[in-house]
Structure formats: structure tokens, C-alpha cells
Design an enzyme around this catalytic site. Structure first.
Site, PDB file in Angstrom:
ATOM      1  CB  SER A  54      29.096   5.824 -34.843  1.00 41.84           C
ATOM      2  OG  SER A  54      27.699   5.912 -35.023  1.00 41.84           O
ATOM      3  CD  GLU A  55      27.625   3.276 -30.543  1.00 42.03           C
ATOM      4  OE1 GLU A  55      27.769   2.060 -30.251  1.00 42.03           O
ATOM      5  OE2 GLU A  55      28.196   4.184 -29.922  1.00 42.03           O
ATOM      6  CB  THR A  56      26.601  -2.688 -34.725  1.00 42.09           C
ATOM      7  OG1 THR A  56      27.201  -2.193 -35.934  1.00 42.09           O
ATOM      8  CG2 THR A  56      25.743  -3.890 -35.067  1.00 42.09           C
TER       9      THR A  56
END
Length: 293
Positions: A54-56
Site C-alpha cells: 500500500s505504501e513505500t
């Protein structure tokens, strides 16, 4: 360790951590790039899409002597101003390399102080972030109706004691409280329809909650605008939810709130939210562990 030696520890490799859990198979996975100083926007977005979480988080500038770092966050589809679980993952990854203690992260949402600490086994495994000032307002009827339509929920599915709000703790979230745990557990929504509603109103996730006790809540966070059906742990929404409780007057003295998230996905997470009625900032704590080490 001098600055040059420490800087060499910060790598452009993509690390993978699970946040808000002590189990690599639980929590919310985040990608972390500790040296993204040479990366452009397109490169960061492409790498986030390749990682698929979902996020980096990308550390674009590092001052290891002052322990101050600039961080940007990308979902597989777009940049996000702030992400709590990737912040916890990044802080633990940094502290694992330069030692525990205080960090200061410069994010697009503002300055985020983070405290890191070792666990009983001596590993750096816990971080507490302090959000920017939180704000919460009642949601407009049109906002609520649009979200309920995409979710397939009705007004009767909502807890009348916890009114819908749009809450901010770095990014905006619509908070909807379910009347029952069964309603929260039965999440089968219109992905494209909800994404359109969220883009229209500028929400990053929906914070869907069910109150088990005054100090313990079950939460779920759809994230279609990021190309993800659901987040197993959402630190930014947790900060916003702390502000929501403060605005409603449900926290009249400093209190710790436990959020249980990810259980319906098979990735259980625990987020500890510290709320002070005299402080608009909210503290969100959790563990993070490497994936695949």
C-alpha cells in the site's frame, strides 16, 4: 560512528518491513528505501508499483548526525502526503542501522518526530510517531451518502453515538462507525465507485470502526485510491481517529486507545494511540519487523 560511515549504511536497496506487528506475516507491509537521494518522482512511483504494497517510503535526504531525514511516500498509484505504517517501518529501519533514539522526519505533511526503542531482546523494534495537529469536523450528509452508497451500507448500519466525521492527522479520512462487529466484518464494496467518491472529497482512506469498549476499537481501512482494497494497519488514520475522539470529547484526560486492525484480512495489527485532550497532536505507537530476513 562518523557521518560518512553511517551514511554508507543507508542503502538504495528496497527493504521490506511489516508494521504494527511483531510477526512478519501480520501487520501492514511497507517498502523502505533508505537512500533515494537520486530518485525522481517517476522512478519512485514505478518502484512503489513494483513492490505492490500500500505504501513505500523513500528517504530523499539524510542528515545522520542530526538524525533528521526527508521522507516521501508512494502508493502503487500516487504519492501520499503522509503514511503512518511506512513511517514506523522507516524509523525502525533507520534506528536498526544508526541506533535507537529520537528521529525527525520531514514529510510533505510536515515535521514528524519519532521515538525508537529496543525490545526485550535488544533489537530495535518499536516506534512512536507524533502527528501534525489533528482536526476533525462533522461529515456533510452528501459525503456520508456517497460513501455509504459505494460501501453498500445504509444509515441504519451506523452507530448513532459515534457520528461520521472527516478527520485529519496528516491526510484526510472519513470516519464511519459501524453499529455492529458483523457489519464491520462484512466488507464488500464497489472498488471503483468508492475510489471516485474518495477522489471527489480528498480522502486518503475510510476509517471504518466498531467500538468494543471505550478504549478498544476494531478498524478497517479501504484504500482504493491507492490501488489497494484494504490496509491491514493505517497509522495516519489512527492519528486522525485520535483527533476525532478528542473533538467529540470522548477523551477527557490523557488516554491510550488500542486499535485492532487487519484481523479480517488475516494480518492482525495493533496500533496504540495516545490522546491528550490538551494537545491536538496524537501519538501512534507500534512495532515493526523485517520481512524475509
Amino acid at each position: 560512528m562518523n557521518a560518512d560511515a553511517t551514511a554508507r549504511i543507508l542503502t538504495a536497496d528496497t527493504l521490506r518491513y511489516a508494521a504494527f506487528t511483531a510477526d512478519p506475516a501480520g501487520g501492514n507491509p511497507a517498502g523502505v528505501v533508505l537512500d533515494a537521494s537520486g530518485f525522481g518522482d517517476a522512478e519512485m512511483l514505478a518502484l512503489a508499483a513494483e513492490v505492490g504494497y500500500s505504501e513505500t517510503a523513500f528517504v530523499t535526504r539524510a542528515d545522520v548526525v542530526r538524525r533528521r531525514f526527508s521522507v516521501r511516500y508512494f502508493s502503487p498509484l500516487a504519492e501520499v502526503a503522509f503514511c503512518g505504517h511506512a513511517t514506523v517501518a522507516t524509523a525502525v529501519a533507520l534506528a536498526d542501522r544508526i541506533g535507537p533514539g529520537e528521529l525527525l522526519l520531514d514529510t510533505p505533511a510536515g515535521e514528524i518526530p519519532v521515538t525508537t526503542a529496543r525490545d526485550g531482546a535488544g533489537a530495535v523494534a518499536r516506534a512512536t510517531l507524533t502527528s501534525v495537529a489533528t482536526v476533525s469536523r462533522p461529515a456533510e450528509p452528501a459525503e456520508v451518502d456517497a460513501a455509504l452508497g459505494a460501501l453498500g451500507w445504509g444509515r441504519a448500519d451506523l452507530d448513532p453515538e459515534l457520528p461520521p466525521h472527516v478527520s485529519f492527522g496528516g491526510v484526510r479520512h472519513l470516519v464511519l462507525a459501524a453499529r455492529s462487529r458483523e457489519r464491520l466484518g462484512d466488507l464488500d464494496y464497489d472498488f471503483d465507485g468508492l475510489a471516485e467518491v474518495m477522489r471527489r472529497y480528498g480522502w486518503t482512506t475510510l476509517q471504518l470502526v466498531w467500538r468494543e469498549t471505550e478504549r478498544e476499537f476494531h478498524v478497517r481501512d479501504p484504500f482504493p485510491v491507492g490501488g489497494v482494497v484494504e490496509d491491514p494497519a493505517t497509522g495516519a488514520a489512527a492519528a486522525a481517529f485520535g483527533g476525532y475522539l478528542r473533538t467529540l470529547g470522548l477523551v477527557r484526560e490523557p488516554a491510550s486507545i488500542t486499535l485492532r486492525q487487519g484481523e479480517d484480512m488475516g494480518r492482525p495489527s495493533r496500533l496504540l494511540v495516545d490522546v491528550d485532550p490538551d494537545d491536538a497532536r496524537v501519538r501512534v505507537s507500534g512495532q515493526a519487523v523485517p520481512i524475509g530476513r
